[in-house]
Design a protein around this motif. Structure first.
Motif, PDB file in Angstrom:
ATOM      1  N   ASP A 120     112.236  62.492 -69.987  1.00 24.34           N
ATOM      2  CA  ASP A 120     113.153  63.513 -69.467  1.00 24.34           C
ATOM      3  C   ASP A 120     112.437  64.581 -68.664  1.00 24.34           C
ATOM      4  OD1 ASP A 120     115.416  62.264 -70.687  1.00 24.34           O
ATOM      5  OD2 ASP A 120     114.847  63.198 -72.590  1.00 24.34           O
ATOM      6  N   ALA A 121     111.399  64.155 -67.946  1.00 26.81           N
ATOM      7  CA  ALA A 121     110.630  65.081 -67.110  1.00 26.81           C
ATOM      8  C   ALA A 121     111.535  65.738 -66.080  1.00 26.81           C
ATOM      9  CB  ALA A 121     109.507  64.327 -66.400  1.00 26.81           C
ATOM     10  N   PRO A 122     111.295  67.019 -65.752  1.00 27.62           N
ATOM     11  CA  PRO A 122     112.155  67.709 -64.790  1.00 27.62           C
ATOM     12  C   PRO A 122     112.033  67.169 -63.370  1.00 27.62           C
ATOM     13  CG  PRO A 122     110.329  69.116 -65.489  1.00 27.62           C
ATOM     14  CD  PRO A 122     110.320  67.927 -66.382  1.00 27.62           C
ATOM     15  N   ASN A 123     110.905  66.517 -63.058  1.00 25.13           N
ATOM     16  CA  ASN A 123     110.687  65.988 -61.705  1.00 25.13           C
ATOM     17  C   ASN A 123     110.294  64.512 -61.780  1.00 25.13           C
ATOM     18  OD1 ASN A 123     110.881  68.643 -60.208  1.00 25.13           O
ATOM     19  ND2 ASN A 123     109.135  69.096 -61.536  1.00 25.13           N
ATOM     20  N   PRO A 124     111.222  63.632 -62.159  1.00 25.55           N
ATOM     21  CA  PRO A 124     110.856  62.226 -62.387  1.00 25.55           C
ATOM     22  C   PRO A 124     110.376  61.506 -61.126  1.00 25.55           C
ATOM     23  CG  PRO A 124     113.243  62.517 -62.456  1.00 25.55           C
ATOM     24  CD  PRO A 124     112.646  63.888 -62.451  1.00 25.55           C
ATOM     25  N   ASP A 125     110.932  61.817 -59.966  1.00 29.70           N
ATOM     26  CA  ASP A 125     110.485  61.150 -58.739  1.00 29.70           C
ATOM     27  C   ASP A 125     109.050  61.530 -58.409  1.00 29.70           C
ATOM     28  OD1 ASP A 125     112.951  59.924 -58.486  1.00 29.70           O
ATOM     29  OD2 ASP A 125     113.739  61.402 -57.067  1.00 29.70           O
ATOM     30  N   GLN A 131     113.251  70.325 -74.666  1.00 27.84           N
ATOM     31  CA  GLN A 131     113.395  70.792 -73.287  1.00 27.84           C
ATOM     32  C   GLN A 131     112.065  70.564 -72.564  1.00 27.84           C
ATOM     33  OE1 GLN A 131     114.354  74.943 -72.824  1.00 27.84           O
ATOM     34  NE2 GLN A 131     114.848  74.741 -70.657  1.00 27.84           N
ATOM     35  N   PRO A 132     111.810  69.316 -72.140  1.00 28.08           N
ATOM     36  CA  PRO A 132     110.520  68.994 -71.521  1.00 28.08           C
ATOM     37  C   PRO A 132     110.234  69.859 -70.293  1.00 28.08           C
ATOM     38  CG  PRO A 132     111.704  67.004 -72.092  1.00 28.08           C
ATOM     39  CD  PRO A 132     112.675  68.134 -72.257  1.00 28.08           C
ATOM     40  N   ARG A 133     109.001  70.314 -70.181  1.00 23.64           N
ATOM     41  CA  ARG A 133     108.599  71.159 -69.071  1.00 23.64           C
ATOM     42  C   ARG A 133     107.526  70.490 -68.223  1.00 23.64           C
ATOM     43  NH1 ARG A 133     110.384  76.455 -70.033  1.00 23.64           N
ATOM     44  NH2 ARG A 133     111.431  76.649 -72.049  1.00 23.64           N
TER      45      ARG A 133
END
Length: 340
Positions: free
Chosen positions: A259-264, A75-77
């Motif tokens: 799988d970063a929560p904020n890829p953009d 669960q990448p943070r």
């Protein structure tokens, strides 16, 4: 004081995996930073000011950050890991902990920065470089100053040398890998065992030894030379040394976490951090590495790689998961155990 090898599970048990919120917002960036605190803060503030994206920044050493990312893999943070030596970035890339990304800025970068990207399958990129060496306090070492790795074994330096633990510090792992490449593995570990007699402390942070030398707590700190120069620039009686036998170097790196929560936001930061203006923030915050963007100004005080006797450092091998894990385990068994 020693720092034992910390596994990903240990970091999770200690609570590092909850250092940032589980659900980040679209206008946020969770940044894991592995350079000096001042530079981390300056980068975060500049990016936030220029883009309006709120930055949640955590600063830890390279080895610690790698372990945190591994602990959070399910669960990448975090979004971006910025800074720190390239070897653990390469290990993270090999293990699929970081994401592929080819920045449009790649064409503006130094060859060594591009090679880092190619070696990793475009899962990391070089952002700065710097040679390994040591610094000594000229008020404590007034005669026959050390000029070579061999000089650090001199009995007059008993309990007067500091170096970091390679499990937590990318600087110290670079030293370990450098010695293996310079001397051969068995000879390198024999050297490190002899050097242990003169080591007063294995620190957690790679730059801590030179800060201790600057205040007179120790005579010699084994660090990247730019960290020694940073103390000299601030007025400390520190002399930076490029060891006569030859030495390794780092390619400080940056990676987007898989799988970063904020890829953009992660890609926006990645591209921005490769611009000349962003790379020049380091010098303004007492960091004197060689920037990877060809158009970025190199700090006047930065040690030039062309003036150092550099080995042909094998980043692919010593950044591999198998080799890095094996060497750290041998260090724990043969060197770290001596300090217990």
């Amino acid at each position: 004081m020693t720092v034992k090898h910390l596994s990903a599970a240990a970091f999770a048990a200690l609570g590092f995996a909850v250092a940032v919120p589980a659900t980040a917002q679209a206008d946020e960036l969770v940044l894991y930073c592995s350079v000096q605190e001042e530079w981390c803060r300056a980068m975060s503030e500049a990016f936030q000011r220029e883009t309006g994206i709120n930055v949640l920044m955590t600063r830890r050493s390279s080895g610690e950050t790698y372990a945190q990312i591994a602990a959070e893999a399910a669960q990448p943070r975090g979004d971006v890991w910025w800074g720190g030596t390239g070897d653990p970035h390469l290990q993270a890339a090999q293990e699929g902990l970081t994401a592929e990304y080819v920045s449009p800025m790649l064409g503006e970068l130094q060859d060594w920065a591009v090679r880092q990207a190619e070696t990793s399958g475009n899962r990391t990129v070089g952002i700065y470089a710097g040679g390994l060496g040591f610094g000594y306090n000229s008020e404590l070492v007034t005669e026959d100053p050390p000029a070579c790795w061999a000089d650090l074994l001199d009995p007059r330096f008993e309990d007067d040398v500091q170096v970091a633990n390679p499990n937590s510090s990318g600087t110290s792992y670079t030293m370990l890998a450098t010695m293996v490449q310079l001397m051969g593995e068995d000879e390198a570990f024999a050297y490190l065992a002899q050097l242990h007699d003169n080591i007063s402390q294995y620190t957690q942070s790679g730059s801590a030894p030179i800060r201790a030398a600057a205040t007179g707590e120790t005579a010699i700190g084994i660090v990247f030379m730019h960290d020694a120069v940073a103390q000299t620039v601030q007025g400390a009686p520190i002399v930076a040394v490029a060891p006569c036998e030859g030495t390794g170097y780092e390619v400080g790196s940056m990676s987007i976490i898989a799988d970063a929560p904020n890829p953009d936001a992660a890609r926006t930061f990645y591209d921005w951090a490769l611009t000349p203006a962003a790379q020049e923030i380091g010098a303004a915050n007492n960091s004197f590495q060689i920037p990877s963007n060809l158009n970025a100004a190199t700090p006047e005080a930065a040690p030039r790689l062309e003036d150092v006797n550099l080995i042909d450092y094998n980043f692919a091998l010593y950044g591999s998961s198998e080799e890095r894990t094996r060497l750290l385990q041998r260090w724990d068994a043969e060197i770290g155990s001596l300090a217990q």
